[in-house]
Design a protein around this motif. Structure first.
Motif, PDB file in Angstrom:
ATOM      1  N   THR A  76      -4.539  76.113 -53.604  1.00  0.00           N
ATOM      2  CA  THR A  76      -5.064  75.557 -54.852  1.00  0.00           C
ATOM      3  C   THR A  76      -4.028  74.655 -55.540  1.00  0.00           C
ATOM      4  OG1 THR A  76      -6.214  77.688 -55.033  1.00  0.00           O
ATOM      5  CG2 THR A  76      -6.503  76.148 -56.830  1.00  0.00           C
ATOM      6  N   HIS A 110     -11.031  79.400 -51.683  1.00  0.00           N
ATOM      7  CA  HIS A 110      -9.780  79.275 -52.414  1.00  0.00           C
ATOM      8  C   HIS A 110      -9.792  78.131 -53.419  1.00  0.00           C
ATOM      9  CE1 HIS A 110      -7.473  81.656 -49.190  1.00  0.00           C
ATOM     10  NE2 HIS A 110      -7.479  82.353 -50.299  1.00  0.00           N
ATOM     11  N   THR A 144      -9.893  75.014 -52.763  1.00  0.00           N
ATOM     12  CA  THR A 144      -9.102  73.867 -52.296  1.00  0.00           C
ATOM     13  C   THR A 144      -9.818  72.547 -52.584  1.00  0.00           C
ATOM     14  OG1 THR A 144      -8.196  75.258 -50.551  1.00  0.00           O
ATOM     15  CG2 THR A 144      -7.951  72.894 -50.253  1.00  0.00           C
ATOM     16  N   ALA A 165      -9.555  71.797 -56.241  1.00  0.00           N
ATOM     17  CA  ALA A 165      -8.185  71.438 -56.609  1.00  0.00           C
ATOM     18  C   ALA A 165      -7.846  70.026 -56.144  1.00  0.00           C
ATOM     19  CB  ALA A 165      -7.215  72.451 -56.002  1.00  0.00           C
ATOM     20  N   MET A 202     -10.227  82.672 -60.302  1.00  0.00           N
ATOM     21  CA  MET A 202      -9.836  81.306 -60.671  1.00  0.00           C
ATOM     22  C   MET A 202      -9.428  81.191 -62.133  1.00  0.00           C
ATOM     23  SD  MET A 202     -11.859  78.558 -58.370  1.00  0.00           S
ATOM     24  CE  MET A 202     -10.532  77.379 -58.473  1.00  0.00           C
TER      25      MET A 202
END
Lengths: 221, 294
Positions: A19, A55, A57, A60, B98
């Motif tokens: 991330t 995740h 990704t 991000a 998150m």
């Protein structure tokens, strides 16, 4: 690596390599494009492709393309923010061969410009940029970095180094690659301080220079 | 910076670490101190959010553990242990959903230092200002480890990740409680010695299971190492040699046991079922991670 890299970064989870590091890779492309991003084509290799979605990704990377830091509260909403900003993103799984498992290849287009960046997220939010505009580089974004693409000629590196010295800035590390003798070359120079806009304009003004950018420091320490 | 140098530095060890780091990077000591202070505030905020939320993570595997422990009766009448464990899990569950956390040194091991350091400080009623110097020492220990060893689970197994965070936390707790630089580094070494060989086997590849509970265990582990070192117990193997051993074990460890989800808990029938479910979700159109397409 400084103390602030060991206790940090402050980031939105869940994974510092999937991330925070991914966000910083997006930020590299954001800064190197030099205009608002419109379309991204992102290749994800190995672990990035395999476990990236859970995740965050993808979020991000897009957050980075929009210029957000790894702790930006908007990161989990990056797709909505991208839509509002007129940026579309397309993801592909790619096999980049024998590179770090957390590697992304980013092709980013603006209205008139485009940039390609390849880089790896090596752990704890640290990144290593390994390719820019199709040529090999090796820098981490831990210091301000000047990137200059030019037509290979005798004395270019000496001229670039003199310009940086005249600006009162110290060079920490330098990598240079070229396609062929007399062909396209790319130099990435890590600096102790950012270069002045005047020095940057001076480098840009040479006939042999094709492209020049100053990437700001992306790490905390 | 080696652990040997740190061990023999004048007290407080954090002062020496800060001077060394500033000489190397050119940063201002006061800037680092104030940024560390801000990061302690971020850690505290993540602990508080994590203790009050039971919202599920992305995969649904974790999210309610910290709050569950915090709200439950203290069965052992061991409030320090319960506090340290709940704080550590709170940070990692916040991470898994998150939320905003401080990677220390990584996100997967982010709960260990706040669990141990904030947990001990709150148990003893010490204010957050007292945590800045110990946190700088924690960072210094991490930096010394990272000179010889990668600190990611993918590179060295979980020993490299949570082992490093436990070592950093142990040293910090020793300094917080007035221990010497020698005791702080021995605490770090004792914590590291007891994590050697630990595999990184996240179920489905996500930093959730076993990472969340592992942070709770290793926060207590760090406090335990600090307790031994404050009583003048020392690591028989010199601290830098322990780091070297960990690096060598990391290299010997097969890739299946280094964050690939191809070994350990990730390959149990339940682990495989979670992987299959999460991969299925990727194919669903219009899911929570649908992208704006070109």
């Amino acid at each position: 690596m400084s103390l602030l890299d060991m206790i940090g970064p402050v980031m939105i989870g869940p994974s510092s390599s999937h991330t925070a590091g991914a966000c910083r890779l997006g930020l590299v492309a954001h800064h190197l494009l030099g205009e608002p991003p419109r379309r991204a084509v992102i290749g994800l290799h190995a672990s990035f492709a395999k476990t990236g979605r859970g995740h965050g990704t993808h979020l991000a990377l897009v957050a980075g393309l929009l210029g957000y830091a790894p702790d930006d509260a908007r990161l989990p909403r990056a797709f909505e923010e991208a839509e509002a900003a007129g940026l579309t993103a397309e993801f592909r799984d790619v096999d980049l061969g024998d590179v770090h498992p957390n590697t992304a290849q980013i092709e980013l287009h603006g209205d008139t410009l485009a940039v390609t960046v390849q880089g790896s997220s090596t752990g704890g939010g640290v990144i290593l940029v390994t390719g820019v505009q199709g040529l090999g580089v090796n820098f981490s974004g831990a210091s301000p970095t000047v990137l200059l693409r030019y037509t290979d000629a005798v004395g270019m590196i000496a001229r670039i180094a003199s310009t940086i010295a005249a600006d009162g800035v110290n060079i920490a590390a330098l990598t240079c690659t070229r396609e062929t003798r007399g062909g396209q070359a790319l130099v990435a120079i890590e600096l102790d301080a950012p270069l002045s806009p005047q020095a940057l304009a001076f480098l840009d003004h040479w006939p042999d220079t094709n492209w020049v950018r100053l990437l700001p420091k992306l790490m905390d320490g | 910076m080696t652990l040997e140098e740190l061990m023999n530095a004048p007290a407080p060890a954090s002062g020496w670490v800060l001077a060394q780091d500033c000489a190397e990077t050119g940063l201002d000591p006061q800037d680092i101190r104030s940024e560390m202070s801000r990061r302690i505030g971020e850690m505290r905020a993540s602990v508080e959010r994590g203790l009050s939320s039971d919202a599920k993570s992305i995969t649904g595997m974790v999210g309610w553990n910290a709050k569950g422990l915090w709200d439950a009766p203290d069965a052992l009448n061991a409030p320090l242990i319960r506090r340290v464990q709940a704080y550590a899990m709170a940070v990692n569950e916040e991470n898994a959903r998150m939320g905003r956390i401080v990677a220390a040194p990584t996100a997967g091991s982010a709960g260990t230092i706040p669990g141990a350091l904030l947990g001990v400080a709150d148990h003893l009623g010490l204010p957050d200002e007292r945590l800045v110097d110990p946190m700088i020492l924690a960072a210094g220990v991490g930096k010394a480890i990272s000179k010889r060893m990668f600190i990611s689970g993918a590179a060295g197994g979980c020993q490299a990740e949570i082992g490093s965070s436990a070592a950093m936390a142990a040293a910090a707790v020793v300094e917080l409680l007035g221990g010497s630089p020698r005791a702080a580094v021995h605490a770090a070494s004792l914590a590291l010695m007891n994590t050697i060989g630990l595999v990184c086997d996240p179920v489905g590849g996500y930093v959730e299971v076993p990472c969340v509970s592992r942070n709770a265990f290793f926060a207590v582990h760090a406090v335990s190492a600090a307790q031994l070192a404050l009583a003048q117990l020392e690591s028989f193997i010199p601290p830098d040699e322990v780091v070297g051993a960990m690096a060598s074990v990391g290299r010997l460890m097969p890739a299946e046991l280094r964050e690939t989800a191809e070994g350990g808990l990730a390959q149990t029938p339940t682990g495989l079922a979670v992987t299959a479910r999460m991969e299925g979700r990727q194919e669903e159109p219009g899911g929570m991670i649908e992208l704006p397409m070109a």
